[in-house]
Design a protein around this motif. Sequence first.
Motif, PDB file in Angstrom:
ATOM      1  N   ILE A  17       0.804  -1.284  -0.134  1.00 45.90           N
ATOM      2  CA  ILE A  17       0.637   0.117   0.656  1.00 45.90           C
ATOM      3  C   ILE A  17       0.840   1.505   0.040  1.00 45.90           C
ATOM      4  CG2 ILE A  17      -1.474   1.459   1.292  1.00 45.90           C
ATOM      5  CD1 ILE A  17      -2.807  -1.146   2.290  1.00 45.90           C
ATOM      6  N   GLY A  18       2.102   1.554   0.368  1.00 46.43           N
ATOM      7  CA  GLY A  18       2.636   2.061   0.669  1.00 46.43           C
ATOM      8  C   GLY A  18       3.704   2.429  -0.436  1.00 46.43           C
ATOM      9  N   SER A  19       3.408   1.474  -1.638  1.00 49.28           N
ATOM     10  CA  SER A  19       4.634   1.719  -2.389  1.00 49.28           C
ATOM     11  C   SER A  19       3.278   2.118  -3.269  1.00 49.28           C
ATOM     12  CB  SER A  19       4.417   0.415  -3.202  1.00 49.28           C
ATOM     13  OG  SER A  19       5.407   0.657  -5.147  1.00 49.28           O
ATOM     14  N   THR A 104       8.883  14.132  -4.940  1.00 54.19           N
ATOM     15  CA  THR A 104       9.402  13.832  -3.146  1.00 54.19           C
ATOM     16  C   THR A 104      10.464  15.407  -2.242  1.00 54.19           C
ATOM     17  OG1 THR A 104       9.595  12.055  -3.871  1.00 54.19           O
ATOM     18  CG2 THR A 104      10.219  12.680  -1.527  1.00 54.19           C
ATOM     19  N   SER A 105      11.434  15.974  -2.565  1.00 55.74           N
ATOM     20  CA  SER A 105      12.112  16.323  -2.097  1.00 55.74           C
ATOM     21  C   SER A 105      11.174  17.926  -2.086  1.00 55.74           C
ATOM     22  CB  SER A 105      13.321  16.901  -2.559  1.00 55.74           C
ATOM     23  OG  SER A 105      13.736  17.871  -4.008  1.00 55.74           O
ATOM     24  N   ALA A 141      17.139   9.845   3.266  1.00 55.15           N
ATOM     25  CA  ALA A 141      16.085   9.565   3.953  1.00 55.15           C
ATOM     26  C   ALA A 141      15.215   8.180   3.130  1.00 55.15           C
ATOM     27  CB  ALA A 141      14.564  10.244   3.986  1.00 55.15           C
ATOM     28  N   VAL A 142      15.167   8.056   1.754  1.00 57.83           N
ATOM     29  CA  VAL A 142      14.543   6.700   1.008  1.00 57.83           C
ATOM     30  C   VAL A 142      15.936   5.091   1.156  1.00 57.83           C
ATOM     31  CG1 VAL A 142      14.149   5.856  -1.105  1.00 57.83           C
ATOM     32  CG2 VAL A 142      13.449   7.918  -0.494  1.00 57.83           C
ATOM     33  N   PHE A 143      17.040   6.476   1.162  1.00 60.90           N
ATOM     34  CA  PHE A 143      18.518   5.429   1.397  1.00 60.90           C
ATOM     35  C   PHE A 143      18.539   4.542   2.301  1.00 60.90           C
ATOM     36  CE2 PHE A 143      22.815   6.051   3.045  1.00 60.90           C
ATOM     37  CZ  PHE A 143      23.266   4.421   1.952  1.00 60.90           C
ATOM     38  N   ALA A 302       4.804   9.788  -0.575  1.00 62.69           N
ATOM     39  CA  ALA A 302       6.224   9.587  -1.780  1.00 62.69           C
ATOM     40  C   ALA A 302       6.947   9.354  -1.246  1.00 62.69           C
ATOM     41  CB  ALA A 302       6.675  11.367  -1.804  1.00 62.69           C
ATOM     42  N   LEU A 303       7.413   8.803   0.115  1.00 67.97           N
ATOM     43  CA  LEU A 303       8.202   8.370   0.861  1.00 67.97           C
ATOM     44  C   LEU A 303       8.241   6.756   0.769  1.00 67.97           C
ATOM     45  CD1 LEU A 303      11.280   8.457   2.513  1.00 67.97           C
ATOM     46  CD2 LEU A 303      10.046   8.342   4.269  1.00 67.97           C
TER      47      LEU A 303
END
Length: 431
Positions: A17-19, A104-105, A141-143, A302-303
Amino acid sequence: MGREKWSSTTGFILASIGSAVGIGNIWRFPYIVGSNGGGAFLIPYLISVFLFGLPLMVLEFAIGRRTGTSVVAAFQSIRKRFSVAGFAVVAIVSLILSYYLVITSWVLAYACFFTFGRPMEFGAFTDSYLPLAFFLLSGLAVFATVRSGVREGIEKVARYLIPILVVILLVLVAFSLTEPGAPDGIRFYLSPDYSTLADPAVWTAAFGQAFFSLSVGMGVMLTYGSYLEKGNLFRSASVIAVADMLIAILAGFMIFPLVFTAGLDPAAGVNLAFVTLPSVFTEIRFGMVLGALFFAMLFAAALTSAVSMLEVPVATVMDSYGYPRRRATLLVFAVIMLLGLPSALSYTALELDLFGIPFLDLSDYVFGTVGLIVAGLIMSIVGGWFMDRARICGEIGGCGWQQRVYMVLIRYCVPAVLLITLVGSFLRVAG
Ligand code: TRP
Protein backbone atom coordinates in the motif's frame (compact mmCIF):
# COMPACT_ATOMS: atom_id res chain seq x y z
CA MET A 1 22.04 -16.43 4.59
CA GLY A 2 18.49 -17.04 3.39
CA ARG A 3 16.47 -14.43 1.62
CA GLU A 4 14.81 -11.87 3.86
CA LYS A 5 11.04 -12.21 4.29
CA TRP A 6 8.22 -9.94 5.43
CA SER A 7 7.39 -10.46 9.08
CA SER A 8 3.72 -11.10 8.21
CA THR A 9 1.14 -10.77 5.46
CA THR A 10 -0.03 -7.54 7.07
CA GLY A 11 3.49 -6.15 6.85
CA PHE A 12 3.65 -7.11 3.19
CA ILE A 13 0.26 -5.54 2.45
CA LEU A 14 1.19 -2.32 4.25
CA ALA A 15 4.47 -2.05 2.35
CA SER A 16 2.62 -2.59 -0.94
CA ILE A 17 0.00 0.00 0.00
CA GLY A 18 2.94 2.27 0.78
CA SER A 19 4.20 1.73 -2.75
CA ALA A 20 0.83 2.21 -4.38
CA VAL A 21 -0.27 5.25 -2.40
CA GLY A 22 1.89 8.10 -3.58
CA ILE A 23 1.87 11.48 -5.18
CA GLY A 24 -0.32 9.93 -7.88
CA ASN A 25 -3.20 9.40 -5.46
CA ILE A 26 -3.19 12.73 -3.76
CA TRP A 27 -2.62 15.28 -6.44
CA ARG A 28 -2.96 13.44 -9.74
CA PHE A 29 -6.10 11.36 -9.27
CA PRO A 30 -8.42 14.11 -7.96
CA TYR A 31 -7.49 16.41 -10.80
CA ILE A 32 -7.90 13.74 -13.46
CA VAL A 33 -11.35 12.93 -12.10
CA GLY A 34 -12.36 16.58 -12.02
CA SER A 35 -11.30 17.18 -15.59
CA ASN A 36 -12.41 13.89 -17.17
CA GLY A 37 -16.10 13.71 -16.48
CA GLY A 38 -16.22 13.87 -12.68
CA GLY A 39 -18.06 10.96 -11.07
CA ALA A 40 -18.52 9.30 -14.45
CA PHE A 41 -14.75 8.82 -14.64
CA LEU A 42 -15.00 6.37 -11.76
CA ILE A 43 -16.53 3.82 -14.16
CA PRO A 44 -13.50 3.48 -16.49
CA TYR A 45 -11.24 3.82 -13.49
CA LEU A 46 -12.87 0.97 -11.56
CA ILE A 47 -12.76 -1.20 -14.66
CA SER A 48 -9.08 -0.40 -15.21
CA VAL A 49 -8.12 -1.14 -11.64
CA PHE A 50 -9.98 -4.40 -11.20
CA LEU A 51 -9.87 -5.86 -14.69
CA PHE A 52 -6.34 -4.87 -15.74
CA GLY A 53 -4.30 -3.43 -12.87
CA LEU A 54 -5.16 -6.06 -10.31
CA PRO A 55 -4.41 -9.08 -12.53
CA LEU A 56 -1.03 -7.58 -13.40
CA MET A 57 -0.32 -7.07 -9.72
CA VAL A 58 -1.20 -10.69 -8.97
CA LEU A 59 1.05 -11.81 -11.84
CA GLU A 60 3.97 -9.84 -10.44
CA PHE A 61 3.44 -11.26 -6.96
CA ALA A 62 3.23 -14.75 -8.46
CA ILE A 63 6.46 -14.41 -10.46
CA GLY A 64 8.26 -12.95 -7.45
CA ARG A 65 7.10 -15.55 -4.98
CA ARG A 66 7.59 -18.44 -7.37
CA THR A 67 11.11 -17.55 -8.47
CA GLY A 68 12.07 -16.11 -5.08
CA THR A 69 14.24 -13.48 -6.69
CA SER A 70 14.16 -10.00 -8.21
CA VAL A 71 13.31 -8.87 -11.74
CA VAL A 72 16.41 -9.72 -13.78
CA ALA A 73 17.07 -13.12 -12.20
CA ALA A 74 13.34 -13.93 -12.27
CA PHE A 75 13.10 -13.15 -15.99
CA GLN A 76 16.27 -15.15 -16.55
CA SER A 77 14.78 -18.17 -14.85
CA ILE A 78 11.79 -17.96 -17.21
CA ARG A 79 14.01 -17.76 -20.33
CA LYS A 80 17.73 -17.17 -20.30
CA ARG A 81 17.71 -14.37 -22.83
CA PHE A 82 14.98 -12.42 -21.03
CA SER A 83 17.51 -10.91 -18.65
CA VAL A 84 17.79 -8.03 -21.13
CA ALA A 85 14.09 -7.33 -20.75
CA GLY A 86 14.59 -7.47 -16.99
CA PHE A 87 17.32 -4.87 -17.18
CA ALA A 88 15.07 -2.65 -19.25
CA VAL A 89 12.39 -2.76 -16.56
CA VAL A 90 14.95 -2.03 -13.83
CA ALA A 91 16.33 0.89 -15.84
CA ILE A 92 12.88 2.39 -16.37
CA VAL A 93 11.90 2.21 -12.71
CA SER A 94 15.28 3.72 -11.72
CA LEU A 95 14.75 6.60 -14.12
CA ILE A 96 11.24 7.16 -12.80
CA LEU A 97 12.68 7.24 -9.29
CA SER A 98 15.28 9.82 -10.32
CA TYR A 99 12.59 12.44 -11.00
CA TYR A 100 10.00 11.18 -8.50
CA LEU A 101 12.61 11.96 -5.86
CA VAL A 102 12.77 15.56 -7.04
CA ILE A 103 9.05 16.01 -6.45
CA THR A 104 9.36 14.18 -3.14
CA SER A 105 12.02 16.67 -2.13
CA TRP A 106 9.77 19.64 -2.94
CA VAL A 107 7.08 18.06 -0.79
CA LEU A 108 9.54 17.76 2.07
CA ALA A 109 10.56 21.37 1.63
CA TYR A 110 6.95 22.57 1.79
CA ALA A 111 6.29 20.38 4.82
CA CYS A 112 9.16 22.20 6.54
CA PHE A 113 8.04 25.65 5.36
CA PHE A 114 4.53 25.22 6.72
CA THR A 115 5.75 23.67 9.95
CA PHE A 116 7.78 26.81 10.56
CA GLY A 117 4.92 29.00 9.36
CA ARG A 118 6.84 30.46 6.44
CA PRO A 119 5.54 29.19 3.12
CA MET A 120 7.73 30.18 0.23
CA GLU A 121 6.45 31.12 -3.16
CA PHE A 122 7.18 28.30 -5.65
CA GLY A 123 9.12 30.46 -8.10
CA ALA A 124 11.29 31.89 -5.33
CA PHE A 125 11.88 28.41 -3.95
CA THR A 126 12.95 26.88 -7.24
CA ASP A 127 15.07 29.89 -8.14
CA SER A 128 17.13 29.30 -5.02
CA TYR A 129 19.42 26.36 -4.49
CA LEU A 130 17.30 25.14 -1.61
CA PRO A 131 15.78 22.40 -3.83
CA LEU A 132 19.19 20.77 -4.12
CA ALA A 133 19.57 20.57 -0.35
CA PHE A 134 16.13 19.01 -0.03
CA PHE A 135 16.87 16.65 -2.93
CA LEU A 136 19.83 15.33 -1.00
CA LEU A 137 17.85 15.16 2.23
CA SER A 138 14.94 13.18 0.86
CA GLY A 139 17.32 10.96 -1.12
CA LEU A 140 19.07 10.15 2.15
CA ALA A 141 15.76 9.26 3.82
CA VAL A 142 14.92 6.81 1.04
CA PHE A 143 18.46 5.44 1.07
CA ALA A 144 18.48 4.91 4.85
CA THR A 145 15.17 3.03 4.70
CA VAL A 146 16.18 0.62 1.96
CA ARG A 147 19.60 0.10 3.50
CA SER A 148 17.96 -1.11 6.72
CA GLY A 149 16.41 -4.01 4.86
CA VAL A 150 13.01 -5.48 4.11
CA ARG A 151 11.76 -5.96 7.65
CA GLU A 152 13.65 -3.33 9.57
CA GLY A 153 13.48 -0.67 6.88
CA ILE A 154 10.75 -0.95 4.24
CA GLU A 155 8.17 -2.77 6.36
CA LYS A 156 8.74 -0.75 9.50
CA VAL A 157 8.51 2.60 7.76
CA ALA A 158 5.22 1.56 6.12
CA ARG A 159 3.81 0.27 9.42
CA TYR A 160 4.30 3.70 10.96
CA LEU A 161 3.63 5.99 8.04
CA ILE A 162 0.53 4.44 6.46
CA PRO A 163 -1.67 4.69 9.58
CA ILE A 164 -0.41 8.25 10.16
CA LEU A 165 -1.21 9.12 6.57
CA VAL A 166 -4.75 7.79 6.87
CA VAL A 167 -5.40 9.67 10.11
CA ILE A 168 -4.12 12.97 8.66
CA LEU A 169 -6.20 12.45 5.54
CA LEU A 170 -9.38 11.84 7.55
CA VAL A 171 -8.74 14.94 9.67
CA LEU A 172 -8.19 17.05 6.56
CA VAL A 173 -11.30 15.67 4.83
CA ALA A 174 -13.43 16.33 7.92
CA PHE A 175 -12.17 19.90 8.06
CA SER A 176 -12.56 20.56 4.34
CA LEU A 177 -16.14 19.33 4.24
CA THR A 178 -17.17 21.93 6.80
CA GLU A 179 -15.69 24.80 4.78
CA PRO A 180 -17.99 27.10 2.78
CA GLY A 181 -16.55 25.98 -0.59
CA ALA A 182 -17.39 22.33 0.00
CA PRO A 183 -20.58 22.11 -2.12
CA ASP A 184 -18.95 23.79 -5.14
CA GLY A 185 -15.78 21.79 -4.70
CA ILE A 186 -17.62 18.52 -4.64
CA ARG A 187 -19.76 19.53 -7.57
CA PHE A 188 -16.62 20.18 -9.61
CA TYR A 189 -15.06 16.93 -8.42
CA LEU A 190 -17.87 14.46 -8.83
CA SER A 191 -20.81 15.78 -10.91
CA PRO A 192 -20.97 13.02 -13.47
CA ASP A 193 -20.77 13.88 -17.13
CA TYR A 194 -21.52 10.59 -18.82
CA SER A 195 -20.93 11.95 -22.30
CA THR A 196 -17.18 11.85 -21.63
CA LEU A 197 -17.34 8.06 -21.59
CA ALA A 198 -17.55 8.14 -25.36
CA ASP A 199 -14.18 9.86 -25.53
CA PRO A 200 -11.28 7.38 -25.95
CA ALA A 201 -8.90 9.85 -24.30
CA VAL A 202 -10.86 9.52 -21.07
CA TRP A 203 -10.37 5.76 -21.16
CA THR A 204 -6.64 5.93 -21.81
CA ALA A 205 -6.36 8.46 -18.98
CA ALA A 206 -8.09 5.93 -16.73
CA PHE A 207 -5.82 3.08 -17.82
CA GLY A 208 -2.66 5.11 -17.38
CA GLN A 209 -3.69 6.41 -13.98
CA ALA A 210 -4.63 2.91 -12.78
CA PHE A 211 -1.29 1.35 -13.74
CA PHE A 212 0.69 4.26 -12.30
CA SER A 213 -1.30 4.40 -9.10
CA LEU A 214 -1.08 0.69 -8.38
CA SER A 215 2.69 0.71 -9.12
CA VAL A 216 2.24 -2.30 -11.37
CA GLY A 217 4.24 -3.45 -14.35
CA MET A 218 7.48 -2.04 -13.02
CA GLY A 219 8.88 -4.92 -11.03
CA VAL A 220 8.07 -3.28 -7.70
CA MET A 221 5.37 -5.79 -6.89
CA LEU A 222 7.48 -8.63 -8.29
CA THR A 223 10.30 -7.70 -5.93
CA TYR A 224 7.93 -7.32 -2.97
CA GLY A 225 6.38 -10.68 -3.87
CA SER A 226 9.80 -12.31 -3.71
CA TYR A 227 9.90 -11.63 0.04
CA LEU A 228 6.57 -13.39 0.51
CA GLU A 229 6.04 -16.93 1.72
CA LYS A 230 2.38 -17.79 1.76
CA GLY A 231 -1.08 -16.32 1.51
CA ASN A 232 -3.76 -15.74 -1.10
CA LEU A 233 -2.40 -13.34 -3.70
CA PHE A 234 -5.80 -12.26 -5.00
CA ARG A 235 -6.93 -11.36 -1.52
CA SER A 236 -3.80 -9.32 -0.80
CA ALA A 237 -3.94 -7.57 -4.17
CA SER A 238 -7.61 -6.69 -3.65
CA VAL A 239 -6.93 -5.15 -0.26
CA ILE A 240 -4.09 -3.11 -1.77
CA ALA A 241 -6.16 -1.96 -4.75
CA VAL A 242 -9.18 -0.99 -2.64
CA ALA A 243 -7.02 0.91 -0.15
CA ASP A 244 -5.25 2.69 -2.99
CA MET A 245 -8.54 3.72 -4.54
CA LEU A 246 -10.20 4.84 -1.31
CA ILE A 247 -7.26 7.06 -0.44
CA ALA A 248 -7.28 8.60 -3.91
CA ILE A 249 -11.04 9.27 -3.78
CA LEU A 250 -10.78 10.76 -0.27
CA ALA A 251 -7.96 13.05 -1.37
CA GLY A 252 -10.37 14.74 -3.77
CA PHE A 253 -12.79 15.38 -0.92
CA MET A 254 -10.15 17.42 0.85
CA ILE A 255 -8.59 19.22 -2.09
CA PHE A 256 -11.51 20.69 -4.01
CA PRO A 257 -13.52 22.07 -1.07
CA LEU A 258 -10.40 23.97 0.01
CA VAL A 259 -9.59 25.25 -3.48
CA PHE A 260 -13.16 26.50 -3.93
CA THR A 261 -13.27 28.00 -0.43
CA ALA A 262 -10.27 30.13 -1.33
CA GLY A 263 -12.00 31.06 -4.60
CA LEU A 264 -9.22 29.66 -6.77
CA ASP A 265 -9.25 27.65 -9.96
CA PRO A 266 -8.32 24.00 -9.65
CA ALA A 267 -5.02 23.57 -11.50
CA ALA A 268 -3.21 20.49 -12.75
CA GLY A 269 -0.28 18.49 -11.41
CA VAL A 270 2.71 20.36 -10.07
CA ASN A 271 0.83 23.65 -9.99
CA LEU A 272 -2.00 22.21 -7.91
CA ALA A 273 0.32 21.04 -5.15
CA PHE A 274 2.94 23.76 -5.13
CA VAL A 275 1.12 26.88 -6.29
CA THR A 276 -2.63 26.56 -5.79
CA LEU A 277 -2.74 24.67 -2.51
CA PRO A 278 -0.03 26.73 -0.79
CA SER A 279 -1.96 29.88 -1.62
CA VAL A 280 -5.13 28.21 -0.34
CA PHE A 281 -3.35 27.46 2.93
CA THR A 282 -2.19 31.04 3.34
CA GLU A 283 -5.78 32.24 2.99
CA ILE A 284 -8.00 29.93 4.99
CA ARG A 285 -8.25 29.62 8.77
CA PHE A 286 -5.73 27.30 10.46
CA GLY A 287 -3.94 27.39 7.12
CA MET A 288 -0.42 26.87 8.47
CA VAL A 289 -1.39 23.82 10.49
CA LEU A 290 -3.40 22.37 7.63
CA GLY A 291 -0.55 23.02 5.21
CA ALA A 292 1.96 21.34 7.49
CA LEU A 293 -0.36 18.34 7.88
CA PHE A 294 -1.05 18.13 4.16
CA PHE A 295 2.59 18.18 3.10
CA ALA A 296 3.61 15.82 5.89
CA MET A 297 0.97 13.39 4.61
CA LEU A 298 2.15 13.82 1.04
CA PHE A 299 5.72 13.22 2.11
CA ALA A 300 4.75 9.99 3.86
CA ALA A 301 3.01 8.86 0.68
CA ALA A 302 5.92 9.83 -1.58
CA LEU A 303 8.61 8.37 0.67
CA THR A 304 7.07 4.89 0.85
CA SER A 305 6.63 4.91 -2.95
CA ALA A 306 10.19 6.06 -3.61
CA VAL A 307 11.42 3.35 -1.25
CA SER A 308 9.62 0.70 -3.29
CA MET A 309 11.17 1.97 -6.50
CA LEU A 310 14.68 1.99 -5.03
CA GLU A 311 14.25 -1.57 -3.80
CA VAL A 312 13.94 -2.80 -7.41
CA PRO A 313 17.49 -1.93 -8.58
CA VAL A 314 18.94 -2.65 -5.14
CA ALA A 315 17.47 -6.16 -5.05
CA THR A 316 18.71 -6.68 -8.61
CA VAL A 317 22.27 -5.75 -7.72
CA MET A 318 22.06 -8.04 -4.69
CA ASP A 319 20.53 -11.02 -6.48
CA SER A 320 22.32 -10.79 -9.81
CA TYR A 321 25.74 -9.65 -8.65
CA GLY A 322 25.89 -11.00 -5.13
CA TYR A 323 26.45 -7.62 -3.46
CA PRO A 324 25.51 -7.34 0.21
CA ARG A 325 22.53 -5.01 0.82
CA ARG A 326 24.52 -2.10 2.24
CA ARG A 327 26.95 -1.92 -0.62
CA ALA A 328 24.20 -2.43 -3.21
CA THR A 329 22.14 0.39 -1.69
CA LEU A 330 25.06 2.81 -1.65
CA LEU A 331 25.96 2.07 -5.26
CA VAL A 332 22.42 2.39 -6.59
CA PHE A 333 21.74 5.48 -4.48
CA ALA A 334 24.78 7.26 -5.96
CA VAL A 335 23.67 6.43 -9.50
CA ILE A 336 20.07 7.54 -8.91
CA MET A 337 21.14 10.85 -7.39
CA LEU A 338 23.34 11.55 -10.42
CA LEU A 339 20.52 10.61 -12.79
CA GLY A 340 18.15 12.86 -10.86
CA LEU A 341 20.42 15.87 -10.88
CA PRO A 342 19.27 17.23 -14.27
CA SER A 343 15.64 16.98 -13.13
CA ALA A 344 16.49 18.56 -9.80
CA LEU A 345 18.16 21.45 -11.61
CA SER A 346 15.52 21.86 -14.29
CA TYR A 347 13.34 24.24 -12.29
CA THR A 348 16.19 26.11 -10.61
CA ALA A 349 17.89 29.24 -11.91
CA LEU A 350 19.89 26.95 -14.19
CA GLU A 351 16.67 25.89 -15.98
CA LEU A 352 18.13 22.72 -17.43
CA ASP A 353 16.05 21.63 -20.37
CA LEU A 354 16.09 19.67 -23.58
CA PHE A 355 14.21 20.92 -26.69
CA GLY A 356 12.82 23.68 -24.45
CA ILE A 357 11.07 21.23 -22.13
CA PRO A 358 12.25 21.17 -18.50
CA PHE A 359 14.11 17.96 -17.76
CA LEU A 360 11.65 17.01 -15.09
CA ASP A 361 8.62 17.23 -17.38
CA LEU A 362 10.50 15.39 -20.09
CA SER A 363 11.40 12.57 -17.69
CA ASP A 364 7.82 12.38 -16.52
CA TYR A 365 6.69 11.86 -20.10
CA VAL A 366 9.47 9.61 -21.41
CA PHE A 367 9.91 7.40 -18.34
CA GLY A 368 6.81 7.97 -16.20
CA THR A 369 4.31 7.72 -19.03
CA VAL A 370 5.76 5.92 -22.07
CA GLY A 371 8.41 3.92 -20.14
CA LEU A 372 5.84 2.81 -17.61
CA ILE A 373 3.62 1.37 -20.33
CA VAL A 374 6.52 -0.33 -22.11
CA ALA A 375 7.64 -1.94 -18.86
CA GLY A 376 4.07 -3.09 -18.20
CA LEU A 377 3.97 -4.68 -21.65
CA ILE A 378 7.25 -6.49 -21.03
CA MET A 379 5.98 -7.73 -17.67
CA SER A 380 2.65 -9.00 -18.94
CA ILE A 381 4.18 -10.70 -21.98
CA VAL A 382 7.10 -12.34 -20.19
CA GLY A 383 4.90 -13.46 -17.30
CA GLY A 384 1.71 -14.24 -19.20
CA TRP A 385 3.14 -15.92 -22.30
CA PHE A 386 6.42 -17.45 -21.25
CA MET A 387 6.10 -18.41 -17.63
CA ASP A 388 4.97 -21.98 -17.28
CA ARG A 389 1.20 -22.00 -16.79
CA ALA A 390 1.36 -24.68 -14.15
CA ARG A 391 3.73 -22.52 -12.15
CA ILE A 392 1.39 -19.56 -12.27
CA CYS A 393 -1.58 -21.75 -11.36
CA GLY A 394 0.40 -23.09 -8.43
CA GLU A 395 0.69 -19.55 -7.09
CA ILE A 396 -2.90 -18.46 -7.66
CA GLY A 397 -4.71 -21.41 -6.17
CA GLY A 398 -5.23 -24.03 -8.86
CA CYS A 399 -6.24 -24.21 -12.51
CA GLY A 400 -10.01 -23.86 -12.39
CA TRP A 401 -12.20 -21.64 -14.54
CA GLN A 402 -11.35 -18.54 -12.52
CA GLN A 403 -7.69 -19.04 -13.34
CA ARG A 404 -8.53 -19.57 -16.97
CA VAL A 405 -10.40 -16.27 -17.08
CA TYR A 406 -7.43 -14.73 -15.33
CA MET A 407 -5.00 -16.03 -17.96
CA VAL A 408 -7.11 -14.54 -20.74
CA LEU A 409 -7.01 -11.18 -19.00
CA ILE A 410 -3.24 -11.33 -18.55
CA ARG A 411 -2.39 -12.67 -21.99
CA TYR A 412 -4.75 -10.68 -24.17
CA CYS A 413 -6.58 -7.92 -22.37
CA VAL A 414 -3.77 -6.37 -20.35
CA PRO A 415 -1.30 -6.12 -23.27
CA ALA A 416 -4.06 -4.81 -25.54
CA VAL A 417 -5.04 -2.14 -23.05
CA LEU A 418 -1.40 -1.17 -22.55
CA LEU A 419 -0.93 -0.81 -26.31
CA ILE A 420 -4.01 1.37 -26.56
CA THR A 421 -2.70 3.50 -23.69
CA LEU A 422 0.65 3.80 -25.44
CA VAL A 423 -0.98 5.06 -28.63
CA GLY A 424 -3.11 7.40 -26.53
CA SER A 425 -0.04 8.89 -24.87
CA PHE A 426 1.53 9.60 -28.26
CA LEU A 427 -1.65 11.19 -29.54
CA ARG A 428 -1.85 13.43 -26.48
CA VAL A 429 1.56 14.86 -27.31
CA ALA A 430 0.85 15.18 -31.01
CA GLY A 431 -2.52 16.78 -30.35
N1 TRP B 1 2.06 4.46 -7.21
C1 TRP B 1 2.81 5.62 -6.86
C2 TRP B 1 1.95 6.86 -6.91
O1 TRP B 1 0.77 6.77 -7.11
C3 TRP B 1 3.97 5.83 -7.74
C4 TRP B 1 4.82 4.64 -7.89
C5 TRP B 1 5.44 3.96 -6.90
C6 TRP B 1 5.14 4.00 -9.06
N2 TRP B 1 6.14 2.94 -7.44
C7 TRP B 1 5.97 2.93 -8.74
C8 TRP B 1 4.79 4.25 -10.33
C9 TRP B 1 6.45 2.12 -9.70
C10 TRP B 1 5.28 3.44 -11.30
C11 TRP B 1 6.09 2.37 -10.97
O2 TRP B 1 2.45 7.95 -6.73
